[in-house]
Design a protein around this motif. Structure first.
Motif, PDB file in Angstrom:
ATOM      1  N   ALA A   1       0.834  -1.203   0.000  1.00 36.20           N
ATOM      2  CA  ALA A   1       0.000   0.000   0.000  1.00 36.20           C
ATOM      3  C   ALA A   1       0.871   1.257   0.000  1.00 36.20           C
ATOM      4  CB  ALA A   1      -0.933  -0.005   1.211  1.00 36.20           C
ATOM      5  N   GLN A   2       1.974   1.221   0.746  1.00 43.12           N
ATOM      6  CA  GLN A   2       2.857   2.380   0.784  1.00 43.12           C
ATOM      7  C   GLN A   2       3.564   2.589  -0.553  1.00 43.12           C
ATOM      8  OE1 GLN A   2       5.198   1.251   4.195  1.00 43.12           O
ATOM      9  NE2 GLN A   2       3.989   2.555   5.596  1.00 43.12           N
ATOM     10  N   ARG A   3       3.934   1.481  -1.221  1.00 44.97           N
ATOM     11  CA  ARG A   3       4.548   1.609  -2.541  1.00 44.97           C
ATOM     12  C   ARG A   3       3.545   2.200  -3.544  1.00 44.97           C
ATOM     13  NH1 ARG A   3       7.002  -3.371  -0.983  1.00 44.97           N
ATOM     14  NH2 ARG A   3       5.424  -4.592  -2.128  1.00 44.97           N
ATOM     15  N   GLN A   4       2.304   1.779  -3.418  1.00 44.50           N
ATOM     16  CA  GLN A   4       1.277   2.318  -4.300  1.00 44.50           C
ATOM     17  C   GLN A   4       1.074   3.813  -4.031  1.00 44.50           C
ATOM     18  OE1 GLN A   4      -2.471   0.275  -4.004  1.00 44.50           O
ATOM     19  NE2 GLN A   4      -3.396   1.374  -5.708  1.00 44.50           N
TER      20      GLN A   4
ATOM     21  N   MET B   1       5.406  11.454   2.799  1.00 48.20           N
ATOM     22  CA  MET B   1       4.958  10.965   4.101  1.00 48.20           C
ATOM     23  C   MET B   1       4.136   9.699   3.895  1.00 48.20           C
ATOM     24  SD  MET B   1       3.973  14.536   6.038  1.00 48.20           S
ATOM     25  CE  MET B   1       2.909  15.139   4.735  1.00 48.20           C
ATOM     26  N   LEU B   2       4.475   8.651   4.644  1.00 44.41           N
ATOM     27  CA  LEU B   2       3.858   7.334   4.444  1.00 44.41           C
ATOM     28  C   LEU B   2       2.990   6.963   5.639  1.00 44.41           C
ATOM     29  CD1 LEU B   2       6.997   5.495   3.029  1.00 44.41           C
ATOM     30  CD2 LEU B   2       5.081   6.459   1.752  1.00 44.41           C
ATOM     31  N   PRO B   3       1.718   6.648   5.394  1.00 43.30           N
ATOM     32  CA  PRO B   3       0.831   6.241   6.482  1.00 43.30           C
ATOM     33  C   PRO B   3       0.810   4.722   6.650  1.00 43.30           C
ATOM     34  CG  PRO B   3      -0.447   6.592   4.506  1.00 43.30           C
ATOM     35  CD  PRO B   3       0.994   6.865   4.134  1.00 43.30           C
ATOM     36  N   ASP B   4       0.304   4.278   7.808  1.00 41.78           N
ATOM     37  CA  ASP B   4       0.040   2.847   7.971  1.00 41.78           C
ATOM     38  C   ASP B   4      -1.390   2.563   7.514  1.00 41.78           C
ATOM     39  OD1 ASP B   4      -1.621   3.809   9.957  1.00 41.78           O
ATOM     40  OD2 ASP B   4      -0.441   3.029  11.629  1.00 41.78           O
ATOM     41  N   GLU B   5      -1.848   1.334   7.783  1.00 44.61           N
ATOM     42  CA  GLU B   5      -3.175   0.951   7.302  1.00 44.61           C
ATOM     43  C   GLU B   5      -4.279   1.820   7.881  1.00 44.61           C
ATOM     44  OE1 GLU B   5      -0.906  -0.927   8.488  1.00 44.61           O
ATOM     45  OE2 GLU B   5      -0.381  -2.396   6.947  1.00 44.61           O
ATOM     46  N   GLY B   6      -4.036   2.379   9.070  1.00 46.29           N
ATOM     47  CA  GLY B   6      -5.047   3.218   9.702  1.00 46.29           C
ATOM     48  C   GLY B   6      -4.932   4.684   9.344  1.00 46.29           C
ATOM     49  N   GLY B   7      -3.994   5.034   8.486  1.00 44.90           N
ATOM     50  CA  GLY B   7      -3.837   6.426   8.066  1.00 44.90           C
ATOM     51  C   GLY B   7      -2.905   7.243   8.943  1.00 44.90           C
TER      52      GLY B   7
END
Length: 459
Positions: free
Chosen positions: A35-38, A54-60
């Motif tokens: 998801a982060q690569r996308q 800036m890269l978020p986790d699954e929860g944003g």
């Protein structure tokens, strides 16, 4: 509160910053989730220097920042981030391409600077958590740079000769040093005639401030700084564009004061003498006139060819006085000539030295700490440009050639040949915002000289 804080073992609250470049970007992406690569692809981040994602986790929630850098310029790499990233605490991830994390952290702190005397801060800067030993190394340098910037940025109504002297007194109080000053006509009584001549035209009395610190048995070190708090040019009046930023003409004094603070904080084994001639070069009926001849403290008579060549006049009495104390080294800082800027630009101070070995050591120190200098020669045949038909010398000449060199040659006349001497012609200013270098007052050469002195006087 400092933007550099100590990183605690096991801290999971700070956000990781990973530095990368185009060559290592593919490897950096492998450490990310799909998801982060996308997200990176959609964002268009390609690791170009000066960019970040800036890269978020699954929860944003923000959990990582990828920063494109030029590994050859660690000081600028993170300099824009404290005021562009969200207010939070960050740390450098272990996989980053920057090897000199100390310089990167310094750049972060320098980039967080904002002068807030006359307006509120735009926002609170982000913080960077670093190791305790790095923090102990960097904090004095950050504070010293901040001091230079604050002194230079302060307009003259709040940073005249008296206020500049007060900065020396505050420094002396903090380090239990001895401070004394000669004010107004006391300068004449104590034989500092050129300082008095330059400053007598102002309603603010000229002065010379002296700070002494350290054991009498330690090697003597003299540090001198040009403190022209505003320079109209005197009766040889500057044009409007040349006068606009002359509040910064005390930048040499700001460097000298900050260096003295670093020396005392580090407890270097020296007998320190700090000298700040503080004046305002103003226009009035009392102003120094072109064509006057001054008998300087050293007994050398000087014809005033140009009242706008005043910095060398206030420095020459201070250098003569410093020489009388027989130090093993004299260092002076001055925003002395526009010619140095024409030759080297705004970011590269001009270094002059009467000892080749000392010059090489200072230049090497500057390279080590990313505070570059460039040496110009004391080309003695140019002394003829300072000849006077009725005095021992003039303070300037008709030719505009080699202006930085002739200014240095003028100063050299007031230092005995047997005494090692280093002179820095620095700009003390950033004309525009750059990462780690906000617009306004700047310390240029400060870290180089401190690194040089640390090595020279290492126990």
């Amino acid at each position: 509160m400092s933007v550099l804080i100590e990183r605690k073992t096991g801290d999971r609250q700070s956000i990781a910053i990973e530095t990368t470049d185009i060559a290592h970007f593919t490897a950096a992406k492998r450490r990310l989730t799909a998801a982060q690569r996308q997200w990176l692809a959609a964002f268009g981040f390609e690791a170009a220097p000066g960019t970040f994602a800036m890269l978020p986790d699954e929860g944003g929630k923000l959990v990582r920042v990828l920063v494109g850098v030029d590994p050859s310029d660690p000081l600028s790499a993170l300099g824009a981030l404290p005021r562009t990233l969200p207010e939070a605490t960050y740390h450098l991830a272990e996989h980053g391409v920057l090897k000199d994390t100390l310089q990167a952290a310094l750049g972060w702190a320098l980039g967080a600077y904002e002068f807030t005397r006359y307006r509120k801060a735009r926002r609170a800067p982000a913080k960077l958590a670093i190791d305790a030993d790095q923090l102990a190394t960097l904090q004095p340098l950050v504070e010293a740079t901040t001091l230079v910037r604050d002194l230079v940025n302060t307009p003259t109504e709040d940073m005249g000769p008296k206020q500049l002297a007060e900065a020396v007194k505050q420094l002396g109080k903090a380090h239990k040093a001895k401070v004394r000053e000669w004010v107004g006509d006391e300068l004449l009584e104590a034989n500092f005639p050129t300082i008095h001549s330059v400053g007598r035209g102002s309603h603010r009395a000229p002065r010379l401030v002296e700070l002494t610190w350290g054991k009498a048995t330690d090697p003597k070190l003299a540090v001198v700084g040009k403190g022209v708090c505003f320079d109209t040019g005197g009766l040889d009046l500057k044009p409007a564009d040349g006068m606009r930023w002359m509040k910064k003409d005390m930048g040499g004094a700001a460097h000298a004061i900050a260096l003295a603070g670093l020396i005392m904080q580090a407890k270097l084994p020296v007998r320190l003498q700090l000298l700040i001639p503080a004046v305002e070069n103003a226009v009035s009926g009392e102003s120094m006139r072109p064509g006057e001849v001054i008998t300087t403290r050293a007994g050398i008579t000087v014809e005033v060819d140009n009242t706008d060549a005043e910095g060398r006049l206030v420095l020459c009495d201070a250098l003569a006085y410093a020489s009388e104390q027989q130090p093993e080294l004299i260092i002076d800082f001055a925003t002395l000539t526009g010619a140095a800027r024409i030759a080297l630009g705004p970011d590269l101070p001009a270094l002059f030295a009467n000892r080749d070995d000392l010059a090489e050591k200072v230049l090497a120190a500057g390279r080590t700490v990313n505070d570059p200098l460039w040496r110009l020669p004391l080309w003695r045949p140019y002394r003829k440009m300072l000849e006077s038909y009725l005095a021992d010398m003039a303070n300037s000449g008709a030719s505009r050639h080699a202006g930085a060199i002739t200014a240095a040659l003028y100063l050299e006349r007031f230092v005995p040949e047997t005494m090692p001497w280093l002179h820095l012609d620095t700009y003390a200013w950033n004309d525009a915002d750059r990462p780690a270098h906000p617009r306004g007052g700047e310390a240029l050469g400060l870290r180089a000289f401190f690194a040089f002195l640390q090595k020279r006087y290492a126990r």
